[in-house]
Design a protein around this motif. Structure first.
Motif, PDB file in Angstrom:
ATOM      1  N   GLY A 163       0.701  -1.293  -0.019  1.00 30.65           N
ATOM      2  CA  GLY A 163       0.046  -0.010  -0.079  1.00 30.65           C
ATOM      3  C   GLY A 163       0.867   1.134  -0.053  1.00 30.65           C
ATOM      4  O   GLY A 163       0.445   2.311  -0.684  1.00 30.65           O
ATOM      5  N   MET A 164       1.943   1.199   0.732  1.00 34.70           N
ATOM      6  CA  MET A 164       2.909   2.464   0.865  1.00 34.70           C
ATOM      7  C   MET A 164       3.572   2.475  -0.533  1.00 34.70           C
ATOM      8  O   MET A 164       3.514   3.851  -0.873  1.00 34.70           O
ATOM      9  CB  MET A 164       3.868   2.058   1.757  1.00 34.70           C
ATOM     10  CG  MET A 164       4.619   3.337   2.035  1.00 34.70           C
ATOM     11  SD  MET A 164       5.967   3.053   3.316  1.00 34.70           S
ATOM     12  CE  MET A 164       7.126   1.702   2.781  1.00 34.70           C
ATOM     13  N   THR A 202       4.196   6.380  -5.298  1.00 36.97           N
ATOM     14  CA  THR A 202       4.306   6.811  -6.807  1.00 36.97           C
ATOM     15  C   THR A 202       3.853   8.144  -7.341  1.00 36.97           C
ATOM     16  O   THR A 202       4.235   8.729  -8.045  1.00 36.97           O
ATOM     17  CB  THR A 202       3.001   5.735  -7.700  1.00 36.97           C
ATOM     18  OG1 THR A 202       1.811   6.041  -7.011  1.00 36.97           O
ATOM     19  CG2 THR A 202       3.539   4.218  -7.607  1.00 36.97           C
ATOM     20  N   ARG A 203       3.304   8.657  -6.135  1.00 34.52           N
ATOM     21  CA  ARG A 203       2.793  10.004  -6.163  1.00 34.52           C
ATOM     22  C   ARG A 203       3.941  11.059  -5.750  1.00 34.52           C
ATOM     23  O   ARG A 203       3.950  12.394  -5.793  1.00 34.52           O
ATOM     24  CB  ARG A 203       1.653  10.242  -5.369  1.00 34.52           C
ATOM     25  CG  ARG A 203       0.205   9.695  -5.909  1.00 34.52           C
ATOM     26  CD  ARG A 203      -0.775  10.143  -5.083  1.00 34.52           C
ATOM     27  NE  ARG A 203      -0.987   9.505  -3.876  1.00 34.52           N
ATOM     28  CZ  ARG A 203      -0.502  10.182  -2.717  1.00 34.52           C
ATOM     29  NH1 ARG A 203      -0.307  11.703  -2.982  1.00 34.52           N
ATOM     30  NH2 ARG A 203      -0.604   9.785  -1.448  1.00 34.52           N
ATOM     31  N   GLU A 260      10.270  13.523  -4.746  1.00 29.84           N
ATOM     32  CA  GLU A 260      10.404  13.617  -3.244  1.00 29.84           C
ATOM     33  C   GLU A 260      11.426  12.607  -2.972  1.00 29.84           C
ATOM     34  O   GLU A 260      12.417  12.807  -2.161  1.00 29.84           O
ATOM     35  CB  GLU A 260       9.244  13.926  -2.314  1.00 29.84           C
ATOM     36  CG  GLU A 260       8.746  15.063  -2.314  1.00 29.84           C
ATOM     37  CD  GLU A 260       7.706  15.293  -3.668  1.00 29.84           C
ATOM     38  OE1 GLU A 260       7.175  16.322  -3.817  1.00 29.84           O
ATOM     39  OE2 GLU A 260       7.564  14.186  -4.215  1.00 29.84           O
ATOM     40  N   ILE A 261      11.092  11.400  -3.295  1.00 28.44           N
ATOM     41  CA  ILE A 261      12.060  10.184  -3.125  1.00 28.44           C
ATOM     42  C   ILE A 261      13.357  10.341  -3.637  1.00 28.44           C
ATOM     43  O   ILE A 261      14.301  10.027  -2.785  1.00 28.44           O
ATOM     44  CB  ILE A 261      11.235   8.939  -3.631  1.00 28.44           C
ATOM     45  CG1 ILE A 261       9.903   8.428  -2.589  1.00 28.44           C
ATOM     46  CG2 ILE A 261      12.205   7.777  -3.547  1.00 28.44           C
ATOM     47  CD1 ILE A 261      10.267   8.099  -1.233  1.00 28.44           C
ATOM     48  N   LEU A 272      16.341   8.215  -1.860  1.00 31.66           N
ATOM     49  CA  LEU A 272      15.581   6.898  -1.492  1.00 31.66           C
ATOM     50  C   LEU A 272      15.041   6.055  -2.274  1.00 31.66           C
ATOM     51  O   LEU A 272      14.414   5.111  -2.085  1.00 31.66           O
ATOM     52  CB  LEU A 272      14.625   7.496  -0.417  1.00 31.66           C
ATOM     53  CG  LEU A 272      14.771   8.295   0.792  1.00 31.66           C
ATOM     54  CD1 LEU A 272      13.720   8.715   1.724  1.00 31.66           C
ATOM     55  CD2 LEU A 272      15.518   7.360   1.823  1.00 31.66           C
ATOM     56  N   THR A 273      15.552   6.298  -3.691  1.00 29.80           N
ATOM     57  CA  THR A 273      14.943   5.426  -4.777  1.00 29.80           C
ATOM     58  C   THR A 273      15.450   4.019  -4.740  1.00 29.80           C
ATOM     59  O   THR A 273      14.776   3.348  -4.543  1.00 29.80           O
ATOM     60  CB  THR A 273      15.264   5.924  -6.063  1.00 29.80           C
ATOM     61  OG1 THR A 273      14.886   7.417  -6.200  1.00 29.80           O
ATOM     62  CG2 THR A 273      15.025   5.027  -7.287  1.00 29.80           C
ATOM     63  N   ASP A 274      16.838   3.973  -4.205  1.00 32.13           N
ATOM     64  CA  ASP A 274      17.417   2.656  -4.178  1.00 32.13           C
ATOM     65  C   ASP A 274      16.756   1.985  -2.848  1.00 32.13           C
ATOM     66  O   ASP A 274      16.557   0.599  -2.736  1.00 32.13           O
ATOM     67  CB  ASP A 274      18.753   2.673  -3.796  1.00 32.13           C
ATOM     68  CG  ASP A 274      19.518   1.608  -3.575  1.00 32.13           C
ATOM     69  OD1 ASP A 274      19.585   0.642  -4.637  1.00 32.13           O
ATOM     70  OD2 ASP A 274      19.995   1.092  -2.719  1.00 32.13           O
ATOM     71  N   VAL A 275      16.515   2.790  -1.627  1.00 33.16           N
ATOM     72  CA  VAL A 275      16.120   2.099  -0.565  1.00 33.16           C
ATOM     73  C   VAL A 275      14.548   1.376  -0.845  1.00 33.16           C
ATOM     74  O   VAL A 275      14.211   0.116  -0.304  1.00 33.16           O
ATOM     75  CB  VAL A 275      15.805   3.028   0.500  1.00 33.16           C
ATOM     76  CG1 VAL A 275      15.274   2.547   1.883  1.00 33.16           C
ATOM     77  CG2 VAL A 275      17.049   3.796   1.046  1.00 33.16           C
TER      78      VAL A 275
END
Length: 315
Positions: free
Chosen positions: A135-136, A141-142, A146-147, A152-155
């Motif tokens: 769910g997160m 995806t929105r 910010e990610i 934090l993309t790799d995380v």
């Protein structure tokens, strides 16, 4: 005589977040108490008790198979990896809310607000944690920009990978359980809860319909025992969660040991160092003093060893 209101209230612990082992033990303990009661006086049939007992035994067998399964060890490793990834994700978001770089700070603040409902999902039942992570991921995806700003993309990708690997292990273990004709854990728990809830309703209705004081007293004593068991299990669960949280906090402290406190240097507390001088009141030299009397020797020079008393010369 019968009454339309009941002073008794049953606490069934429906929906409690017990572990699978604790959940089965809770129902077994309640079963042991209720099965000793006078069943006709509480309107509980032997068939209802048997159905409940069978449901409890299914829960116990599922737990036994889960603990004995080789896959379980792999699942524990993957679940630990998920929790570490979530700790990393949420920790960076929280920390970067105080970044001095404005774009980073704003991105962290937005992520903190949007993902706040998911903070702490590491403590959920493992199967529920899987769905909450999914769910997160949909919500994120929105928040792709910010990610990316917070790096934090790799995380997120790592979290997705280990979450799906965990789910594949769940499916594998479930297939092994299918060979034993065991239902899914969630289904087994819901079955036990449904039967227990029905029995509780029968007990409460029996109190309302009874016209015999002795029977109502017996039912009151039974309800007190049921509630006592519920309270004990809730307290034990709460203590267990608190101990886990404390252990986690200690572990985090061990991972990030602080140096012994050094004496604060001047200015460490944000204040200017005190050099013993009085603060400058902004007045120029001579302001606020009486004009020098040319007739008196020494003018306005203070006497040695103390502050000048403006009225001293008049005395």
């Amino acid at each position: 005589m019968a009454t339309t209101t009941s002073p008794i209230k049953l606490e069934s612990n429906r929906g409690a977040r017990f572990s699978n082992t604790a959940h089965a033990k809770f129902h077994q303990t309640q079963y042991d108490l209720i099965s000793k009661a006078d069943l006709p006086k509480i309107n509980v049939s032997p068939d209802m008790l048997k159905e409940w007992k069978d449901a409890i035994e299914v829960e116990v067998e599922i737990t036994r198979q889960a603990q004995a399964s080789v896959i379980t060890k792999e699942m524990l490793v993957k679940d630990r990896e998920r929790d570490e990834a979530l700790n990393n994700l949420f920790g960076i978001i929280r920390a970067q809310r105080y970044s001095h770089v404005e774009p980073v700070r704003k991105a962290a603040e937005k992520l903190s607000v949007e993902l706040k409902p998911y903070f702490g999902i590491q403590k959920e039942i493992n199967e529920d944690e899987t769905e909450l992570i999914r769910g997160m991921e949909k919500d994120v995806t929105r928040l792709v920009p910010e990610i990316a700003v917070l790096g934090l993309t790799d995380v997120m990708q790592h979290l997705h990978t280990v979450n799906e690997e965990y789910e594949r292990l769940i499916v594998t273990r479930r297939n092994d359980g299918d060979a034993l004709n065991l239902p899914d854990t969630r289904v087994a728990r819901q079955t036990s809860e449904r039967i227990f809830e029905a029995i509780c309703q029968c007990i409460q209705a029996s109190y309302l319909l009874s016209t015999v004081d002795a029977d109502r007293k017996m039912i009151t004593t039974l309800v007190t025992g049921i509630n006592h068991i519920s309270s004990d299990f809730r307290d034990t669960h709460a203590q267990s969660q608190a101990q886990k949280a404390a252990a986690k906090k200690r572990k985090e402290g061990d991972d990030n040991p602080k140096k012994p406190s050094d004496p604060k240097k001047p200015g460490d507390d944000g204040k200017k160092p005190d050099d013993g001088k009085k603060p400058d009141d902004g007045k120029k030299p001579g302001e606020g003093k009486k004009p020098e009397d040319p007739k008196k020797p020494g003018g306005d020079t203070p006497k040695p060893g103390r502050e000048e008393d403006p009225g001293e010369d008049q005395v």
